[in-house]
Write an enzyme that holds these catalytic residues in place. Sequence first.
Site, PDB file in Angstrom:
ATOM      1  N   PRO A 170     -53.745  21.133 125.728  1.00  0.00           N
ATOM      2  CG  PRO A 170     -54.988  19.558 126.930  1.00  0.00           C
ATOM      3  CD  PRO A 170     -54.944  21.017 126.583  1.00  0.00           C
ATOM      4  CB  CYS A 171     -50.345  18.127 121.828  1.00  0.00           C
ATOM      5  SG  CYS A 171     -50.598  16.442 122.408  1.00  0.00           S
ATOM      6  CD  GLN A 172     -54.868  15.432 123.192  1.00  0.00           C
ATOM      7  OE1 GLN A 172     -54.178  16.327 123.641  1.00  0.00           O
ATOM      8  NE2 GLN A 172     -55.480  14.562 123.956  1.00  0.00           N
ATOM      9  CB  ALA A 173     -56.272  21.890 121.737  1.00  0.00           C
TER      10      ALA A 173
END
Length: 510
Positions: free
Chosen positions: A133-136
């Site tokens: 996921p992009c937050q990672a």
Amino acid sequence: MENGEILVIDLFAGPGGLGEGISAAQTSDGKSPFQIGISVEKDFHAHKTLTTRAFFRSLKTKSQPLDNYYNYLHGKITRDKLFELHPDIATEANQETLNGAKELGKDNKLIHKRIKDLVKEHKGPKVLIGGPPCQAYSLAGRSRNAGNKSYVAEEDTRHFLYKEYLEVICLAKPDIFVMENVRGILTAKVNGQVMFPQILEDLRSPGSVTKHKKIPKYKIYSLVVDAENPEDPQYKDSADFLIRCEQYGIPQARHRVILLGVREDIKTTPETLKLCDHQVSVEQAISDLPNLRSGFSKQKDNAKDWETAVTKNAAKLKRILKKQFDQESANSLNLKPKIGLSRIETALSDKTPAMPESLKAWYIDPNLNVVLNHETRGHMVDDLLRYAYCAAYAQIESSSPKSRHFPKELAPAHANWDTGTHADRFRVQVANKYATTVTSHISKDGHYFVHYDPQQCRSLSVREAARLQTFPDNYIFEGTRTNQYVQVGNAVPPYLAQQIGKIIIQLIFP
């Protein structure tokens, strides 16, 4: 699994778009070398969809009759009964998806053991697919939290998601990996520093991050721009990794970063994706699907009242359009509701698909004889008129109206309507253009995904959204309608993934 097959490890699988496309890629002689060994997904509903599709693929791979699968799609038997009728296939499908929703960072022991077992028993090529996921990626570098005394990496699950992806690369040592993410990854900053260059370095040398020894390095390629030096691919612009899906036969402006990692001992240089001759429009993609009416969300719902409301709206809208446009343009539009429509339709229409032959072969299953996940949501009566206005405006202007184009009498009671902050509060998918990006927001209210036909006066169904994402028609989405919208919005277009799969085949079997 035969050694000649390519083992696929699918992480953050969602409903399976990337795996579906990769596994559908074939060699020049018509063989399908990809075999998904494990699909990891934490969401319960997406996992259920993923497992149903794994079941279907297993039936096809083993050349077993598909009658019972079609019976399930027709509603003649339950999903439990389907699995009961094919116990061996069911066991295999459940094993592929780990017998339940699982999450990297929380279920590592089970996930890692399964990956190790697969790698040990499989002597052929291996491919890792998926994207954290992009937050990672906001935590991709190890130095970015220096100076933040309150930050504890062990308490930030996003840190583990990123590290776990690199960990799986080290466990599997795949020949190839494919990592997909949102375009925002290119410009994301931490402490004022753009992190994408660090992400590339981490992926080129995953062992230096995880501290595992004897881990191969990887060359990172763009799928759309040729590297000046294929032996040591470097790119002048980070945007070289951005894929604009509408340029590759996807009827949608989906812009995603996809990285192709090639193990350093593989000397073949990957090709890039081939541009399509003609971009595919929304109308081409969905016009053969059955017409539907919308429902009412704030009052009792029935077809008669809907037809009455839309008929009244049509007369009002005609007057509005005559003021805004010339009389001839306004009079050319048929705004009266289509009569006798339902909110859900499973029977095929008699319309001929208008899409290119290659896409028709991809979408259409001649043995299916049913339409799946094709149901509308309810809307407020006032919004029905706004939807009809958007669709009518687009027929005249070939674009979706902004808030400034709306007549005052159609403006919703939002304090910030005139500020420009929500200029696209209502957005129609223009018939003769490709769609805007299908996102999980489609599960909320449908305002961004208005159907181009003012006579249907509604937002897109799950199946229409799935068509824009290029899921085959026999791909069923499990869960509630809201769950289904979320799954479709978060997926990778399978038709794009299939094209990537063909590039991987040429890399592995040059």
